[in-house]
Design a protein around this motif. Sequence first.
Motif, PDB file in Angstrom:
ATOM      1  N   VAL A 342      60.523  22.196  52.776  1.00  0.00           N
ATOM      2  CA  VAL A 342      61.625  22.675  53.607  1.00  0.00           C
ATOM      3  C   VAL A 342      62.512  21.525  54.070  1.00  0.00           C
ATOM      4  CG1 VAL A 342      62.219  23.836  55.772  1.00  0.00           C
ATOM      5  CG2 VAL A 342      60.347  24.718  54.359  1.00  0.00           C
ATOM      6  N   ALA A 343      61.906  20.433  54.511  1.00  0.00           N
ATOM      7  CA  ALA A 343      62.687  19.310  55.043  1.00  0.00           C
ATOM      8  C   ALA A 343      63.612  18.723  53.994  1.00  0.00           C
ATOM      9  CB  ALA A 343      61.751  18.235  55.594  1.00  0.00           C
ATOM     10  N   ALA A 344      63.160  18.668  52.758  1.00  0.00           N
ATOM     11  CA  ALA A 344      63.993  18.107  51.697  1.00  0.00           C
ATOM     12  C   ALA A 344      65.009  19.110  51.177  1.00  0.00           C
ATOM     13  CB  ALA A 344      63.107  17.620  50.545  1.00  0.00           C
ATOM     14  N   VAL A 345      64.638  20.390  51.181  1.00  0.00           N
ATOM     15  CA  VAL A 345      65.503  21.417  50.590  1.00  0.00           C
ATOM     16  C   VAL A 345      66.691  21.762  51.479  1.00  0.00           C
ATOM     17  CG1 VAL A 345      65.580  23.888  50.032  1.00  0.00           C
ATOM     18  CG2 VAL A 345      63.765  22.446  49.095  1.00  0.00           C
ATOM     19  N   MET A 346      66.491  21.864  52.785  1.00  0.00           N
ATOM     20  CA  MET A 346      67.547  22.411  53.644  1.00  0.00           C
ATOM     21  C   MET A 346      68.838  21.598  53.615  1.00  0.00           C
ATOM     22  SD  MET A 346      66.261  25.195  54.397  1.00  0.00           S
ATOM     23  CE  MET A 346      67.528  25.844  55.478  1.00  0.00           C
ATOM     24  N   PRO A 347      68.822  20.263  53.613  1.00  0.00           N
ATOM     25  CA  PRO A 347      70.096  19.525  53.484  1.00  0.00           C
ATOM     26  C   PRO A 347      70.801  19.798  52.154  1.00  0.00           C
ATOM     27  CG  PRO A 347      68.364  18.079  54.299  1.00  0.00           C
ATOM     28  CD  PRO A 347      67.692  19.344  53.848  1.00  0.00           C
ATOM     29  N   VAL A 348      70.031  19.978  51.083  1.00  0.00           N
ATOM     30  CA  VAL A 348      70.646  20.268  49.790  1.00  0.00           C
ATOM     31  C   VAL A 348      71.209  21.679  49.782  1.00  0.00           C
ATOM     32  CG1 VAL A 348      70.260  20.393  47.310  1.00  0.00           C
ATOM     33  CG2 VAL A 348      69.088  18.640  48.666  1.00  0.00           C
ATOM     34  N   LEU A 349      70.504  22.627  50.398  1.00  0.00           N
ATOM     35  CA  LEU A 349      71.023  23.985  50.516  1.00  0.00           C
ATOM     36  C   LEU A 349      72.335  23.987  51.295  1.00  0.00           C
ATOM     37  CD1 LEU A 349      70.957  27.038  50.289  1.00  0.00           C
ATOM     38  CD2 LEU A 349      69.305  27.089  52.178  1.00  0.00           C
ATOM     39  N   GLU A 350      72.403  23.216  52.364  1.00  0.00           N
ATOM     40  CA  GLU A 350      73.649  23.124  53.130  1.00  0.00           C
ATOM     41  C   GLU A 350      74.776  22.559  52.269  1.00  0.00           C
ATOM     42  OE1 GLU A 350      72.559  20.845  56.534  1.00  0.00           O
ATOM     43  OE2 GLU A 350      71.701  22.558  57.616  1.00  0.00           O
ATOM     44  N   LEU A 351      74.467  21.576  51.438  1.00  0.00           N
ATOM     45  CA  LEU A 351      75.467  21.012  50.525  1.00  0.00           C
ATOM     46  C   LEU A 351      75.936  22.075  49.535  1.00  0.00           C
ATOM     47  CD1 LEU A 351      77.034  18.680  49.160  1.00  0.00           C
ATOM     48  CD2 LEU A 351      74.926  18.190  47.858  1.00  0.00           C
ATOM     49  N   VAL A 352      75.009  22.852  48.987  1.00  0.00           N
ATOM     50  CA  VAL A 352      75.372  23.921  48.052  1.00  0.00           C
ATOM     51  C   VAL A 352      76.263  24.947  48.740  1.00  0.00           C
ATOM     52  CG1 VAL A 352      74.438  25.889  46.772  1.00  0.00           C
ATOM     53  CG2 VAL A 352      73.383  23.628  46.535  1.00  0.00           C
ATOM     54  N   GLU A 353      75.907  25.340  49.945  1.00  0.00           N
ATOM     55  CA  GLU A 353      76.711  26.321  50.687  1.00  0.00           C
ATOM     56  C   GLU A 353      78.114  25.777  50.955  1.00  0.00           C
ATOM     57  OE1 GLU A 353      73.456  28.899  53.231  1.00  0.00           O
ATOM     58  OE2 GLU A 353      74.098  26.964  54.021  1.00  0.00           O
ATOM     59  N   GLU A 354      78.206  24.513  51.318  1.00  0.00           N
ATOM     60  CA  GLU A 354      79.511  23.893  51.557  1.00  0.00           C
ATOM     61  C   GLU A 354      80.334  23.848  50.267  1.00  0.00           C
ATOM     62  OE1 GLU A 354      81.368  19.569  53.008  1.00  0.00           O
ATOM     63  OE2 GLU A 354      79.200  19.944  53.078  1.00  0.00           O
ATOM     64  N   THR A 355      79.677  23.545  49.162  1.00  0.00           N
ATOM     65  CA  THR A 355      80.366  23.458  47.869  1.00  0.00           C
ATOM     66  C   THR A 355      80.907  24.817  47.441  1.00  0.00           C
ATOM     67  OG1 THR A 355      78.958  21.598  47.206  1.00  0.00           O
ATOM     68  CG2 THR A 355      80.072  22.824  45.446  1.00  0.00           C
ATOM     69  N   LEU A 356      80.138  25.864  47.698  1.00  0.00           N
ATOM     70  CA  LEU A 356      80.529  27.203  47.259  1.00  0.00           C
ATOM     71  C   LEU A 356      81.364  27.962  48.290  1.00  0.00           C
ATOM     72  CD1 LEU A 356      77.237  28.405  45.515  1.00  0.00           C
ATOM     73  CD2 LEU A 356      79.269  27.365  44.489  1.00  0.00           C
ATOM     74  N   ALA A 357      81.530  27.392  49.486  1.00  0.00           N
ATOM     75  CA  ALA A 357      82.244  28.084  50.563  1.00  0.00           C
ATOM     76  C   ALA A 357      83.650  28.556  50.174  1.00  0.00           C
ATOM     77  CB  ALA A 357      82.310  27.190  51.807  1.00  0.00           C
ATOM     78  N   PRO A 358      84.433  27.790  49.398  1.00  0.00           N
ATOM     79  CA  PRO A 358      85.776  28.264  49.047  1.00  0.00           C
ATOM     80  C   PRO A 358      85.795  29.543  48.199  1.00  0.00           C
ATOM     81  CG  PRO A 358      85.582  25.893  48.679  1.00  0.00           C
ATOM     82  CD  PRO A 358      84.207  26.416  48.926  1.00  0.00           C
ATOM     83  N   PHE A 359      84.642  29.930  47.638  1.00  0.00           N
ATOM     84  CA  PHE A 359      84.605  31.080  46.737  1.00  0.00           C
ATOM     85  C   PHE A 359      84.115  32.353  47.415  1.00  0.00           C
ATOM     86  CE2 PHE A 359      83.748  27.169  44.264  1.00  0.00           C
ATOM     87  CZ  PHE A 359      84.927  27.143  43.528  1.00  0.00           C
ATOM     88  N   GLY A 360      83.944  32.310  48.727  1.00  0.00           N
ATOM     89  CA  GLY A 360      83.557  33.515  49.459  1.00  0.00           C
ATOM     90  C   GLY A 360      82.140  33.977  49.194  1.00  0.00           C
ATOM     91  N   PRO A 361      81.145  33.107  49.287  1.00  0.00           N
ATOM     92  CA  PRO A 361      79.773  33.515  48.973  1.00  0.00           C
ATOM     93  C   PRO A 361      79.173  34.425  50.041  1.00  0.00           C
ATOM     94  CG  PRO A 361      79.776  31.303  49.879  1.00  0.00           C
ATOM     95  CD  PRO A 361      81.216  31.693  49.709  1.00  0.00           C
ATOM     96  N   ARG A 362      78.290  35.297  49.612  1.00  0.00           N
ATOM     97  CA  ARG A 362      77.474  36.116  50.512  1.00  0.00           C
ATOM     98  C   ARG A 362      76.010  35.827  50.180  1.00  0.00           C
ATOM     99  NH1 ARG A 362      80.611  41.838  49.274  1.00  0.00           N
ATOM    100  NH2 ARG A 362      82.601  41.329  50.286  1.00  0.00           N
ATOM    101  N   PRO A 363      75.135  35.742  51.176  1.00  0.00           N
ATOM    102  CA  PRO A 363      73.732  35.408  50.889  1.00  0.00           C
ATOM    103  C   PRO A 363      72.922  36.631  50.478  1.00  0.00           C
ATOM    104  CG  PRO A 363      74.027  35.682  53.237  1.00  0.00           C
ATOM    105  CD  PRO A 363      75.399  35.858  52.629  1.00  0.00           C
ATOM    106  N   HIS A 364      71.878  36.382  49.708  1.00  0.00           N
ATOM    107  CA  HIS A 364      70.840  37.388  49.523  1.00  0.00           C
ATOM    108  C   HIS A 364      70.076  37.469  50.832  1.00  0.00           C
ATOM    109  CE1 HIS A 364      67.234  39.426  48.262  1.00  0.00           C
ATOM    110  NE2 HIS A 364      67.650  39.521  47.014  1.00  0.00           N
ATOM    111  N   TRP A 365      69.902  38.699  51.344  1.00  0.00           N
ATOM    112  CA  TRP A 365      69.328  38.870  52.681  1.00  0.00           C
ATOM    113  C   TRP A 365      67.869  38.428  52.765  1.00  0.00           C
ATOM    114  CZ3 TRP A 365      72.790  39.179  56.159  1.00  0.00           C
ATOM    115  CH2 TRP A 365      73.969  39.908  55.961  1.00  0.00           C
ATOM    116  N   GLY A 366      67.161  38.405  51.643  1.00  0.00           N
ATOM    117  CA  GLY A 366      65.753  38.062  51.691  1.00  0.00           C
ATOM    118  C   GLY A 366      65.444  36.622  51.356  1.00  0.00           C
TER     119      GLY A 366
END
Length: 403
Positions: A342-366
């Motif tokens: 978790v500690a290593a993944v969450m910063p990378v997940l935040e980077l992915v979310e920031e990268t994809l933010a201009p495209f209007g992403p929606r998360p999988h709820w689960g």
Amino acid sequence: MTFTNWAGNTTFHAKAVHHPASLAELQRLVAASANIRALGSGHSFNDVADTTGDLVVLDRLPDLVEIDTAAATALVGAHMTYARLAPLLHRAGFALANLASLPHISVAGSVATGTHGSGVNVPCLAAAVSGIDLVTADGSPLSLSRGDADFPGAVVSLGALGIVTSLTLDLVPAFELRQYVREGLSPGTALADLDAIMSSGYSVSLFTDYRDTRVWLKREDELTDPDWYGTTPADGPRHPIPGMPTGSCTAQLGVPGPWHERLPHFRADSPPSGAGDELQSELLLPREHAAKAMRELFAIGERIRPVLLISEVRSVAADDLWLSPFHGRDSVGIHFTWKKDVAAVMPVLELVEETLAPFGPRPHWGKLFTRRPRCPDAFRSLVRRLDPAGKFSGGFVRLLLGE
């Protein structure tokens, strides 16, 4: 006893876990509880099902599968898994339009979180629901059908409206598929021909680490092009995660078989290799932005790969369900199976979310995400009307509702 989800990354905080053996017992339990949530098969990677009150599991309710051959529908108990349901439907000459990669998940939990398979013309699993039965806050039953005003808000609802007890699913005639794995898809071809590649079968998935890419191709007819998009056929069975044992995977190499033994990536009679030893997240984008979004992810591949097991790209058709990640738009889902760190993944997940933010992403709820998702006003109003005291609202739902 410590009670966790399938992956073991979420520990539930419920004061008690209940297994009612009848609908009447469930109704009494709901009426008497101040806060209660339902748990399906526990395959979510976040705390969507968590509560500090009562947790209810419906695994002791009588099994329910009633097929209406004239209407081409099936009434199914909420805790039924697709692994148990699909063979029953197939023997009766019917199928579901699509399945997720894992058949081990419960029907109600999958529907409530907007879980999906892949196919440019096929919507998420919840779109097959034509009727839903639930126990509401005072313990009384409520049935809604497609066409009712509240129905589009009640299907993908994260358990926020009540405890779902059964669902009516639309069926299609049983069919066969062939599954092929093609290797060596170049990034340039993947990005330039993404729409055509994703439309090349009934269900198509790209598996990539943003360097090497394979295609899982599930087709009704035989693939005869030996140089399909510059790829080569796998010379044996493959696991979605390179190097993993393939014994749990569904049959490949173009061998025809029933829909329910080809649409999932993993066999119903065997747990996926390394089951649970992972984290998952997924972002759903408008299909027209998919190639641009993938190009951005390839550009940060060096940042992603150290914590990535594999990424999967799938297509999902639009639906009209208010809280569905695919509401009103044909979509492409970009899924990430992460190492269980978790500690290593969450910063990378935040980077992915920031990268994809201009495209209007929606998360999988689960699955895992960090940015607050959209909540339609119509859904917020429906929750407040059916559950004004917040009996079914755990912390996840309260955050979604802005409380």
